[in-house]
Structure formats: structure tokens, C-alpha cells
Design an enzyme around this catalytic site. Structure first.
Site, PDB file in Angstrom:
ATOM      1  N   SER A 101      13.762  -5.204  40.309  1.00 37.34           N
ATOM      2  CA  SER A 101      14.544  -5.919  41.594  1.00 37.34           C
ATOM      3  C   SER A 101      13.919  -5.391  42.989  1.00 37.34           C
ATOM      4  O   SER A 101      14.640  -6.005  44.185  1.00 37.34           O
ATOM      5  CB  SER A 101      15.822  -4.618  41.433  1.00 37.34           C
ATOM      6  N   ASN A 102      12.940  -4.488  43.284  1.00 34.82           N
ATOM      7  CA  ASN A 102      11.945  -4.221  44.326  1.00 34.82           C
ATOM      8  C   ASN A 102      10.321  -4.070  44.250  1.00 34.82           C
ATOM      9  O   ASN A 102      10.200  -2.991  42.877  1.00 34.82           O
ATOM     10  CB  ASN A 102      13.052  -3.190  44.826  1.00 34.82           C
ATOM     11  N   HIS A 134      21.720  -5.278  53.480  1.00 36.14           N
ATOM     12  CA  HIS A 134      20.518  -5.981  53.900  1.00 36.14           C
ATOM     13  C   HIS A 134      20.562  -7.678  55.633  1.00 36.14           C
ATOM     14  O   HIS A 134      22.131  -7.717  55.589  1.00 36.14           O
ATOM     15  CB  HIS A 134      20.860  -7.445  52.982  1.00 36.14           C
ATOM     16  N   LYS A 138      20.844 -12.636  52.435  1.00 37.36           N
ATOM     17  CA  LYS A 138      20.607 -12.110  51.450  1.00 37.36           C
ATOM     18  C   LYS A 138      21.851 -12.837  50.542  1.00 37.36           C
ATOM     19  O   LYS A 138      23.537 -12.648  51.058  1.00 37.36           O
ATOM     20  CB  LYS A 138      20.520 -10.493  51.270  1.00 37.36           C
TER      21      LYS A 138
END
Length: 237
Positions: A101-102, A134, A138
Site C-alpha cells: 500500500s506504500n 493527500h 488522489k
């Protein structure tokens, strides 16, 4: 290493720059203008694909590449309800899949810190909540990183049973508030609040470079491998 890029937004361009600086070759770039050319990515021209696309197209992109027997590093979020399907498909194709996810090293350390803090705070009378911020481009909310943080907190808490992406008065729900503010590349904050004090941990990204570097490391790790991998495999955290 020959690397295909599926998705050529700001992340894709940052990844391309790092790949070229490390002496790798870009075999194919797929974006919205030539999406049909994704089937031209094959083992004869590509060792691994790095995929960062929109939630609505990520699943088809991943399965298209895996279906051509090419391994995929994916950083797209918003499609994870199909994760098990992709894992099964990858195994059936006998190729490789890497998902995070990151991809930031700092964020993955933050994940472990979050889990440890949740264990320490369990049963201590604090109310936990999260905020993620964010940029306005996004598309998904909450972020994949916020979901991973929420899952880590819930797994180590007797109080929280699920998360919601809104304000809540239900003590069994973990509140995640999503804010979209330019030009923020990504901020995640976990808060434990009580009548006497507040404890916070946060990760603040200053640019996309950390995410892009991690994605390239994942591609270098995945090349030539079969199976399903994560940042835990890469970093041994």
C-alpha cells in the site's frame, strides 16, 4: 533489467527517472492513450512491470500483465477487495506479484511502530482515531496506507472492531478522516486521546521520491522470482 511501466502519471515518471539512473531499461510505457498495448508486454521484452494506475483500472491491468506471464509490482490502491483473486491468479500463472500500500521505507517502519503502540495502548482508556491528508488528485479515500494502519491498530486492540471513513460516535469503530489538500504528497497521523493527555504518531512525506525508490527496489527484488511478496519480504521488518 527491462521494466515496463503501466501508469505514467507523476509516480510513473518519478519511477522512470530512478530506473534510468540505475541503468535499467524501460521496455514499454502504458498510459490512458495506449492502454490496448498492454498485451504487448511479454517475457521476451520485459522482466517485470511496475503498475501505478487508477482504482477502476488497476485490477484489469494487473491481471493482463500476469496473464502474459510477466511479474508485477503494484502500488495502486482502491482495488484490494480483489486481492485474493489476484493472488490465486498469480499462482495459477506461475509468475510473481509484489504489492504494498506504500513503498516508502519510512512508512513501513511507521506501520511497525503503529502496531507496537496499539499493543501498548490497548486497554489504557484512550480513544484512537486517524487522519490522512493527500493531494486533490488522489481518487481513493481513505488511502491504502491509512487502511493498512487501521488494520494494524485494530488487530492489536480489544476496543476497535472496524474502521469508518467519517466521524463516528461508535466506540468500536476507528474513525479515519480523509483530507485532500494540494500539494500534500501524503500525511498520516494516529492519535490516542484521553481526558488527561494526547499521544500522536505521524508520518509526513516530503515528496514522491521515497515511494518511487521503494517501488524500484521491489522490482529489482521480484525479477526472476515466482510467488507473492510484500515489503516485509523485501525489508525483513
Amino acid at each position: 533489467m527491462n521494466v515496463g511501466l503501466v501508469g505514467y502519471g507523476k509516480m510513473g515518471q518519478a519511477i522512470e527517472k530512478i530506473l534510468l539512473s540505475k541503468g535499467h531499461t524501460i521496455s514499454k510505457i502504458i498510459n490512458i492513450d495506449n492502454a490496448e498495448e498492454i498485451n504487448e508486454i511479454t517475457p521476451s521484452n520485459t522482466d517485470v512491470v511496475i503498475e501505478f494506475t487508477a482504482p477502476e483500472s488497476a485490477l484489469n491491468n494487473i491481471k493482463s500483465v500476469l496473464g502474459n506471464k510477466v511479474s508485477v509490482v503494484s502500488g495502486s490502491t482502491g482495488w484490494l477487495e480483489h486481492y485474493d483473486d489476484v493472488v490465486n491468479f498469480c499462482q495459477a500463472q506461475d509468475t510473481g506479484f509484489f504489492y504494498a500500500s506504500n513503498y516508502s521505507l519510512g512508512v513501513n517502519i511507521f506501520f511497525k511502530l503503529n502496531e507496537q503502540l496499539a499493543k501498548m495502548m490497548n486497554g489504557q482508556g484512550y480513544e484512537s482515531s486517524m487522519v490522512e491528508i493527500h493531494h486533490t488528485h488522489k481518487l481513493d479515500a481513505p488511502s491504502g496506507t491509512a487502511i493498512t494502519l487501521a488494520e494494524g491498530l485494530i488487530a492489536n486492540s480489544d476496543d476497535k472492531k472496524s474502521w469508518v471513513n467519517e466521524k463516528t460516535q461508535n466506540p468500536e469503530e476507528l474513525e479515519i478522516i480523509s483530507e485532500r489538500v494540494d500539494p500534500a504528497p501524503g500525511t498520516h497521523e494516529v492519535t490516542y486521546d484521553s481526558a488527561v493527555d494526547t499521544i500522536k504518531i505521524s508520518h509526513i512525506a516530503h515528496s514522491r521520491e521515497g515511494f518511487a525508490q521503494g517501488a524500484v527496489l521491489a522490482a529489482e527484488f521480484l525479477a526472476g522470482k515466482k510467488g507473492v511478496f510484500s515489503m516485509d519480504d523485501l525489508l525483513k521488518l
